[in-house]
Write a protein that holds these residues in place. Structure first.
Motif, mmCIF file in Angstrom:
data_model
loop_
_atom_site.group_PDB
_atom_site.id
_atom_site.type_symbol
_atom_site.label_atom_id
_atom_site.label_comp_id
_atom_site.label_asym_id
_atom_site.label_seq_id
_atom_site.Cartn_x
_atom_site.Cartn_y
_atom_site.Cartn_z
ATOM 1 N N ALA A 62 0.716 -0.959 0.040
ATOM 2 C CA ALA A 62 -0.095 -0.060 -0.124
ATOM 3 C C ALA A 62 0.941 1.181 -0.056
ATOM 4 O O ALA A 62 2.058 1.400 0.385
ATOM 5 C CB ALA A 62 -1.045 -0.187 0.985
ATOM 6 N N PHE A 63 0.420 2.300 -0.521
ATOM 7 C CA PHE A 63 1.116 3.642 -0.587
ATOM 8 C C PHE A 63 1.816 4.080 0.509
ATOM 9 O O PHE A 63 3.015 4.195 0.547
ATOM 10 C CB PHE A 63 -0.012 4.466 -1.048
ATOM 11 N N ASP A 64 1.206 4.075 1.454
ATOM 12 C CA ASP A 64 1.738 4.546 3.053
ATOM 13 C C ASP A 64 2.180 3.462 3.882
ATOM 14 O O ASP A 64 2.312 3.560 5.103
ATOM 15 C CB ASP A 64 0.981 5.634 3.514
ATOM 16 N N GLN A 65 2.213 2.196 3.468
ATOM 17 C CA GLN A 65 2.349 0.984 4.201
ATOM 18 C C GLN A 65 3.584 0.247 3.720
ATOM 19 O O GLN A 65 3.422 -1.008 3.582
ATOM 20 C CB GLN A 65 1.147 0.218 4.418
ATOM 21 N N VAL A 66 4.650 0.948 3.408
ATOM 22 C CA VAL A 66 5.737 0.292 2.615
ATOM 23 C C VAL A 66 7.005 0.506 3.580
ATOM 24 O O VAL A 66 7.247 1.875 3.839
ATOM 25 C CB VAL A 66 5.896 0.338 1.356
ATOM 26 N N ILE A 67 7.965 -0.167 4.051
ATOM 27 C CA ILE A 67 9.207 -0.016 4.645
ATOM 28 C C ILE A 67 10.262 -0.635 3.825
ATOM 29 O O ILE A 67 10.394 -1.656 3.446
ATOM 30 C CB ILE A 67 9.285 -0.520 6.116
ATOM 31 N N VAL A 68 11.250 0.217 3.837
ATOM 32 C CA VAL A 68 12.484 -0.197 3.347
ATOM 33 C C VAL A 68 13.650 -0.247 4.252
ATOM 34 O O VAL A 68 13.693 0.709 5.117
ATOM 35 C CB VAL A 68 13.268 1.021 2.078
ATOM 36 N N VAL A 110 22.324 -5.176 -0.481
ATOM 37 C CA VAL A 110 21.208 -5.939 -0.118
ATOM 38 C C VAL A 110 20.151 -5.123 0.565
ATOM 39 O O VAL A 110 20.578 -4.983 1.833
ATOM 40 C CB VAL A 110 21.407 -7.476 0.073
ATOM 41 N N LEU A 111 19.095 -4.879 0.155
ATOM 42 C CA LEU A 111 18.102 -4.269 0.919
ATOM 43 C C LEU A 111 16.828 -5.066 1.003
ATOM 44 O O LEU A 111 16.443 -6.009 0.314
ATOM 45 C CB LEU A 111 17.769 -2.831 0.751
ATOM 46 N N THR A 112 15.740 -4.759 1.803
ATOM 47 C CA THR A 112 14.577 -5.434 1.791
ATOM 48 C C THR A 112 13.396 -4.232 1.871
ATOM 49 O O THR A 112 13.640 -3.243 2.325
ATOM 50 C CB THR A 112 14.236 -6.351 3.140
ATOM 51 N N ILE A 113 12.268 -4.978 1.298
ATOM 52 C CA ILE A 113 11.140 -3.772 1.553
ATOM 53 C C ILE A 113 10.098 -4.803 1.834
ATOM 54 O O ILE A 113 10.037 -6.096 1.590
ATOM 55 C CB ILE A 113 10.715 -3.335 0.124
ATOM 56 N N GLU A 114 9.113 -4.348 2.891
ATOM 57 C CA GLU A 114 8.023 -5.105 3.412
ATOM 58 C C GLU A 114 6.774 -4.263 3.532
ATOM 59 O O GLU A 114 6.877 -2.973 3.647
ATOM 60 C CB GLU A 114 8.452 -5.695 4.982
ATOM 61 N N THR A 115 5.905 -4.801 3.671
ATOM 62 C CA THR A 115 4.617 -4.138 3.951
ATOM 63 C C THR A 115 4.129 -4.099 5.439
ATOM 64 O O THR A 115 4.737 -4.925 6.274
ATOM 65 C CB THR A 115 3.445 -4.829 3.285
ATOM 66 N N THR A 116 3.494 -3.240 5.766
ATOM 67 C CA THR A 116 3.095 -3.108 7.410
ATOM 68 C C THR A 116 1.401 -2.956 7.232
ATOM 69 O O THR A 116 0.718 -2.859 6.545
ATOM 70 C CB THR A 116 3.549 -1.806 7.678
#
Length: 421
Positions: A62-68, A110-116
């Motif tokens: 979601a637009f405002d529910q992503v973290i890097v 290496v990085l990760t992205i995840e949903t919240t």
């Protein structure tokens, strides 16, 4: 804006080659691998990933529910752009943006992205662009290193006297603090803007010159230039990237040719130079080769400073290092314009000013109707403490050209990353 221009603009904004491996998804998490094949030092390298690619790896994002997160699990400042306002119907998101500092020799990150589950609070912004009607329709913008403005329609009116001026040149304001200052500086008033109280000041003179990155049409002897901007649109405003456009009405370029221009500015945190994409529309003169010669300009100030100019054909840039002698607070200032790797350099030129006037150094580009050229413009002020000599300024620009020629490759995977070698 045509579909062709939108597609081309998106491709050049990515500055990366993307490959998507959408199998074996990890719920709510994906891995981003950044490949710095040239092992170049890349401070504040901006990574831009189309949101459609993120959505393939993380369908529930979601637009405002992503973290890097970085390799240590720390949250990295990020931004999702939504440049089309859609009041009803499915929303449209453009890009996921974040930055990474590549150390010299670092080839891979290496990085990760995840949903919240809930919206994330916004990050403090390092960039800003805005309309300033209080100062005769200025459009102003800044990042943590520099600030600029472009002149608007109200400045051309008699009511603007004694400030009245017609100019499509781009101004440069110097700053030596990382926080945003423009709104407060405008409220300080004219006298406050021209005095350094510890944050920086406005002393750069543009007038009707090109300033730092203004353009014109070059006929081999002189420039024809537009009036002040007539339309503006702000598409994104931080925390890492501001995007806005200025529209200039058709002007007489000679031989019966009328040229109009749309400029898109991309302002990233941590960069001395802003990216500018200028699109030119015109009907070629009969019997011509179908092009006009666009000149990107950089203003010299020989009456107030000792000017050291550098033309670098390989890096496709012009740089100035000016040692000001008119006032102690002005000190030393670097400025530069640079063509993007895909923009073909057609030569260098320099205007001949009237007595005691200011010449413009020029980068020349042959342009067809509807064509967009991409270039970079900005500056570095010695009192800011980051770049303090002409040699260090030119080294910065050479390194910038090398980074542009070898963009970071971006890989997004829905599976865990392989172990780092």
């Amino acid at each position: 804006m045509s579909a062709r221009r939108v597609t081309a603009g998106l491709a050049s904004a990515i500055a990366a080659v993307l490959s998507l491996h959408a199998s074996a998804a990890l719920a709510g998490k994906a891995t981003i691998v950044l490949h710095n094949d040239g092992k170049l030092a890349r401070p504040a390298e901006t990574i831009v990933i189309p949101y459609t690619e993120v959505k393939k790896a993380l369908p529930d994002v979601a637009f405002d529910q992503v973290i890097v997160r970085d390799s240590k699990g720390s949250v990295v400042t990020s931004q999702v752009t939504a440049m089309k306002h859609i009041h009803r119907g499915p929303a449209h998101y453009d890009d996921l943006i974040f930055q990474h500092d590549f150390a010299p020799g670092e080839q891979r990150a290496v990085l990760t992205i995840e949903t919240t589950a809930t919206p994330q609070p916004p990050f403090p912004s390092k960039v800003w662009a805005g309309y300033v009607p209080e100062r005769w329709d200025d459009i102003a913008w800044e990042n943590d290193l520099t600030a600029h403005r472009a002149y608007g329609p109200a400045l051309e009116l008699p009511s603007a006297k004694p400030d009245q001026m017609t100019s499509s040149g781009l101004d440069l304001w110097t700053k030596k603090v990382p926080y945003l200052v423009l709104d407060r500086w405008y409220r300080k008033g004219h006298d406050g803007l021209h005095a350094d109280t510890g944050e920086g000041l406005d002393f750069y003179e543009v007038g009707t010159n090109r300033g730092v990155g203004g353009v014109g049409i070059w006929n081999g002897q002189q420039l024809s230039v537009s009036s002040n901007w007539r339309k503006y649109h702000i598409y994104a405003n931080g925390p890492l990237r501001a995007i806005f456009e200025l529209g200039y009405e058709p002007w007489d370029a000679g031989n019966g040719v009328k040229v109009s221009e749309t400029k898109r500015f991309i302002v990233d945190a941590g960069q001395q130079l802003d990216e500018i994409r200028s699109t030119f529309d015109f009907t070629p003169a009969p019997g011509s080769d179908g092009t006009v010669t666009v000149a990107v300009g950089l203003t010299e100030h020989p009456s107030k400073a000792n000017v050291a100019a550098t033309r670098n054909e390989q890096g496709k840039f012009i740089s100035l290092w000016e040692q000001y002698n008119d006032h102690p607070s002005h000190d030393e200032l670097g400025s530069a314009i640079m063509l993007a790797p895909e923009t073909k350099l057609a030569g260098f030129a320099r205007t001949t000013p009237p007595a005691k006037g200011r010449p413009d150094s020029l980068l020349l580009v042959k342009v067809k109707p509807g064509e967009t050229i991409r270039y970079f413009a900005g500056g570095a002020w010695k009192p800011a403490g980051k770049i303090t000599t002409a040699a260090s300024w030119n080294n910065y620009l050479i390194a910038k050209a090398a980074r542009l020629a070898a963009p970071v490759r971006v890989e997004i995977n829905a599976t865990a990353a392989p172990p780092t070698p």
